[in-house]
Each structure stands twice: as C-alpha cells, then as structure tokens.
Scaffold this motif. Structure first.
Motif, PDB file in Angstrom:
ATOM      1  N   ALA A 132       0.838  -1.198   0.000  1.00 17.98           N
ATOM      2  CA  ALA A 132       0.000   0.000   0.000  1.00 17.98           C
ATOM      3  C   ALA A 132       0.871   1.246   0.000  1.00 17.98           C
ATOM      4  N   THR A 133       0.459   2.235  -0.767  1.00 18.72           N
ATOM      5  CA  THR A 133       1.109   3.542  -0.736  1.00 18.72           C
ATOM      6  C   THR A 133       0.334   4.396   0.251  1.00 18.72           C
ATOM      7  N   LEU A 134       1.023   4.885   1.255  1.00 20.82           N
ATOM      8  CA  LEU A 134       0.377   5.574   2.362  1.00 20.82           C
ATOM      9  C   LEU A 134       0.317   7.078   2.141  1.00 20.82           C
ATOM     10  N   PRO A 135      -0.802   7.700   2.529  1.00 23.03           N
ATOM     11  CA  PRO A 135      -0.845   9.167   2.495  1.00 23.03           C
ATOM     12  C   PRO A 135       0.096   9.746   3.544  1.00 23.03           C
ATOM     13  N   ASP A 136       0.479  10.988   3.353  1.00 17.38           N
ATOM     14  CA  ASP A 136       1.403  11.645   4.278  1.00 17.38           C
ATOM     15  C   ASP A 136       0.864  11.670   5.700  1.00 17.38           C
ATOM     16  N   ASP A 137      -0.463  11.654   5.841  1.00 16.89           N
ATOM     17  CA  ASP A 137      -1.111  11.742   7.149  1.00 16.89           C
ATOM     18  C   ASP A 137      -0.834  10.518   8.028  1.00 16.89           C
ATOM     19  N   LEU A 138      -0.516   9.362   7.427  1.00 19.65           N
ATOM     20  CA  LEU A 138      -0.346   8.127   8.203  1.00 19.65           C
ATOM     21  C   LEU A 138       1.108   7.848   8.530  1.00 19.65           C
ATOM     22  N   LYS A 139       1.315   7.239   9.702  1.00 18.69           N
ATOM     23  CA  LYS A 139       2.643   6.757  10.055  1.00 18.69           C
ATOM     24  C   LYS A 139       3.020   5.648   9.075  1.00 18.69           C
ATOM     25  N   VAL A 140       4.300   5.499   8.815  1.00 17.14           N
ATOM     26  CA  VAL A 140       4.752   4.560   7.786  1.00 17.14           C
ATOM     27  C   VAL A 140       4.569   3.111   8.203  1.00 17.14           C
ATOM     28  N   GLU A 141       4.804   2.802   9.469  1.00 12.08           N
ATOM     29  CA  GLU A 141       4.726   1.409   9.919  1.00 12.08           C
ATOM     30  C   GLU A 141       3.331   1.067  10.434  1.00 12.08           C
ATOM     31  N   ALA A 142       2.832  -0.095  10.026  1.00 14.32           N
ATOM     32  CA  ALA A 142       1.576  -0.598  10.572  1.00 14.32           C
ATOM     33  C   ALA A 142       1.832  -1.154  11.967  1.00 14.32           C
ATOM     34  N   ASP A 143       0.871  -0.955  12.850  1.00 12.96           N
ATOM     35  CA  ASP A 143       0.994  -1.474  14.216  1.00 12.96           C
ATOM     36  C   ASP A 143      -0.407  -1.816  14.723  1.00 12.96           C
ATOM     37  N   PRO A 144      -0.766  -3.110  14.704  1.00 10.83           N
ATOM     38  CA  PRO A 144       0.075  -4.249  14.353  1.00 10.83           C
ATOM     39  C   PRO A 144       0.022  -4.573  12.863  1.00 10.83           C
ATOM     40  N   ASP A 145       0.875  -5.490  12.485  1.00  6.19           N
ATOM     41  CA  ASP A 145       0.825  -6.170  11.195  1.00  6.19           C
ATOM     42  C   ASP A 145       0.752  -7.640  11.552  1.00  6.19           C
ATOM     43  N   SER A 146      -0.469  -8.151  11.698  1.00  7.74           N
ATOM     44  CA  SER A 146      -0.682  -9.547  12.094  1.00  7.74           C
ATOM     45  C   SER A 146      -1.418 -10.277  10.976  1.00  7.74           C
ATOM     46  N   ALA A 147      -1.734 -11.524  11.177  1.00  2.00           N
ATOM     47  CA  ALA A 147      -2.393 -12.320  10.135  1.00  2.00           C
ATOM     48  C   ALA A 147      -3.750 -11.759   9.743  1.00  2.00           C
ATOM     49  N   THR A 148      -4.423 -11.091  10.694  1.00  2.00           N
ATOM     50  CA  THR A 148      -5.784 -10.628  10.429  1.00  2.00           C
ATOM     51  C   THR A 148      -5.977  -9.122  10.585  1.00  2.00           C
ATOM     52  N   LEU A 149      -4.921  -8.377  10.925  1.00  2.00           N
ATOM     53  CA  LEU A 149      -5.090  -6.944  11.171  1.00  2.00           C
ATOM     54  C   LEU A 149      -3.854  -6.151  10.767  1.00  2.00           C
ATOM     55  N   LEU A 150      -4.113  -5.099   9.981  1.00  2.32           N
ATOM     56  CA  LEU A 150      -3.124  -4.059   9.702  1.00  2.32           C
ATOM     57  C   LEU A 150      -3.728  -2.760  10.202  1.00  2.32           C
ATOM     58  N   SER A 151      -2.986  -1.985  10.969  1.00  4.76           N
ATOM     59  CA  SER A 151      -3.523  -0.738  11.502  1.00  4.76           C
ATOM     60  C   SER A 151      -2.466   0.350  11.436  1.00  4.76           C
ATOM     61  N   TRP A 152      -2.886   1.509  10.924  1.00  5.71           N
ATOM     62  CA  TRP A 152      -2.006   2.678  10.875  1.00  5.71           C
ATOM     63  C   TRP A 152      -2.642   3.814  11.654  1.00  5.71           C
ATOM     64  N   ASP A 153      -1.841   4.517  12.423  1.00  6.06           N
ATOM     65  CA  ASP A 153      -2.282   5.718  13.118  1.00  6.06           C
ATOM     66  C   ASP A 153      -1.934   6.934  12.280  1.00  6.06           C
ATOM     67  N   SER A 154      -2.664   8.010  12.535  1.00  5.48           N
ATOM     68  CA  SER A 154      -2.399   9.276  11.865  1.00  5.48           C
ATOM     69  C   SER A 154      -1.254  10.012  12.547  1.00  5.48           C
ATOM     70  N   ASN A 155      -0.506  10.757  11.766  1.00  2.97           N
ATOM     71  CA  ASN A 155       0.503  11.668  12.305  1.00  2.97           C
ATOM     72  C   ASN A 155      -0.128  12.949  12.825  1.00  2.97           C
ATOM     73  N   LEU A 156      -1.365  13.242  12.393  1.00  2.00           N
ATOM     74  CA  LEU A 156      -1.952  14.557  12.624  1.00  2.00           C
ATOM     75  C   LEU A 156      -3.100  14.571  13.621  1.00  2.00           C
ATOM     76  N   ALA A 157      -3.938  13.549  13.607  1.00  6.30           N
ATOM     77  CA  ALA A 157      -5.126  13.551  14.464  1.00  6.30           C
ATOM     78  C   ALA A 157      -5.212  12.233  15.217  1.00  6.30           C
ATOM     79  N   GLU A 158      -5.340  12.319  16.529  1.00 12.05           N
ATOM     80  CA  GLU A 158      -5.312  11.128  17.383  1.00 12.05           C
ATOM     81  C   GLU A 158      -6.376  10.096  17.020  1.00 12.05           C
ATOM     82  N   ASN A 159      -7.569  10.535  16.657  1.00 11.04           N
ATOM     83  CA  ASN A 159      -8.652   9.602  16.362  1.00 11.04           C
ATOM     84  C   ASN A 159      -8.636   9.058  14.943  1.00 11.04           C
ATOM     85  N   ASN A 160      -7.811   9.618  14.071  1.00  7.38           N
ATOM     86  CA  ASN A 160      -7.758   9.135  12.688  1.00  7.38           C
ATOM     87  C   ASN A 160      -6.894   7.883  12.598  1.00  7.38           C
ATOM     88  N   LYS A 161      -7.486   6.847  12.023  1.00  9.70           N
ATOM     89  CA  LYS A 161      -6.771   5.579  11.840  1.00  9.70           C
ATOM     90  C   LYS A 161      -7.248   4.929  10.547  1.00  9.70           C
TER      91      LYS A 161
END
Length: 195
Positions: A37-66
């Motif tokens: 995936a190519t990530l927008p600038d708003d998202l952190k580069v690393e997924a946390d977690p990157d597991s078998a069933t879940l990829l999650s990225w947090d925003s660099n700008l807004a706490e609730n954006n994921k």
C-alpha cells in the motif's frame, strides 16, 4: 513528510532528510492477504500491528484518525452476547445494521487491484461494539471493531478471492479533516496491490 526547521542561519546544520515516495510504500509482513500500500502523508509509515488478520495505521496529525485492514475471525451481531462466524454475505449484513440505528451513505462500487469492492460511510446512533468484527477468536465485543456514535468511518468491503477484507478510515465525527482523510483513504485503496 518530514519537515526541517532551523533557528538562525548556521550553515553547518545538515537539513533533515525527506521521505521519498518509496518510503511511503508499506509491504505487509504477516497479513494473510499479502499486500503493498502507498500511504498518504497523514499516516505513520509502519503498521501497528501487522498480524495475520489486522493491519492498523495511526495518523501523524489527528489522534482519532486511523486506517485499518481487517479479516474478521468473527462478529458480534447487535444485541448478541456471543460472537458468530463472519457472515457469508458481509455487504448484506452491513446494510442490515441500518435497523440498529446505523446510517450508511455515499455508497460507491469500485475495484481494489481488480477485486470488487463497495465503499460507504458509516455512522451509528449508539455504540455497536464488535459488529464489524474481531481480528482474533475469544475477544470480548468491546475489544473488537464496531461503530460508535462519536466516530465516522469510510468503510470498504472487498472480495479478495472469496474472502471478505474490510478496510476503513476512522475519524472523529464532525472533525474538519474528515473529508480530506476519507479522500486520502480512497486514494490509498486505489494504489493497493495484492501480492
């Protein structure tokens, strides 16, 4: 993007490096549907977690954006205390949540790397813990993913070779950046490549 700022004009200061376009590309490590995936600038580069069933990225700008990509192991249907297997027809199940106070708007059909997808915005009148699904078995409903009255989600239901892949961007309801964040998410979906 990383930005550098200087205080004064010290010529010996080395500018901070900028992230290149390739540095904004994320390749999944453990996710059971491998993807890039190519990530927008708003998202952190690393997924946390990157597991078998879940990829999650947090925003660099807004706490609730994921942004999340989930392969649900089970779901908590409204008013049910025990989890159930993910519905075979997830899209019909999702649309059926309107009977529980969910509002689904701005629905479009598209493709993600050639796979059929339906994208819509979901809002809830009250808390619906676990209705979107759980990334692991035996999780309580409030630890799973659902729809909440203080959040708005741009949800994609993607059929990847017979498996339901959910992806969504989450933002605080009424926040000024919602439309921009959702547009970035849809651009991100267009660039996803399954490997």
């Amino acid at each position: 993007m990383l930005a550098s700022s200087a205080c004064g004009s010290d010529s010996s200061t080395t500018p901070s490096p900028s992230l290149t376009a390739s540095a904004r590309t994320y390749t999944s490590h453990a996710f059971s549907i491998p993807l890039i995936a190519t990530l927008p600038d708003d998202l952190k580069v690393e997924a946390d977690p990157d597991s078998a069933t879940l990829l999650s990225w947090d925003s660099n700008l807004a706490e609730n954006n994921k942004v999340r990509f989930v392969l649900p192991v089970n779901v908590y249907k409204p008013k049910q205390l025990k989890p159930a297997a993910p519905p075979q027809d997830y899209l019909t199940y999702l649309r059926g949540l309107t009977a529980q106070g969910v509002t689904l708007t701005d629905e479009v059909t598209t493709t993600v790397d050639g796979h059929n997808a339906t994208v819509m915005t979901g809002d809830a009148a009250g808390p619906l813990d676990g209705v979107l699904g759980c990334p692991e078995a035996n999780m309580p409903a409030d630890d799973c993913f659902g729809l909440q009255p203080d959040l708005t989600l741009r949800i994609a239901v993607i059929d990847v070779s017979g498996k339901t892949l959910l992806a969504w961007a989450r933002a605080e309801k009424g926040a000024v950046d919602v439309a921009t964040f959702f547009t970035e998410f849809e651009t991100m979906l267009k660039g996803v490549k399954f490997t």
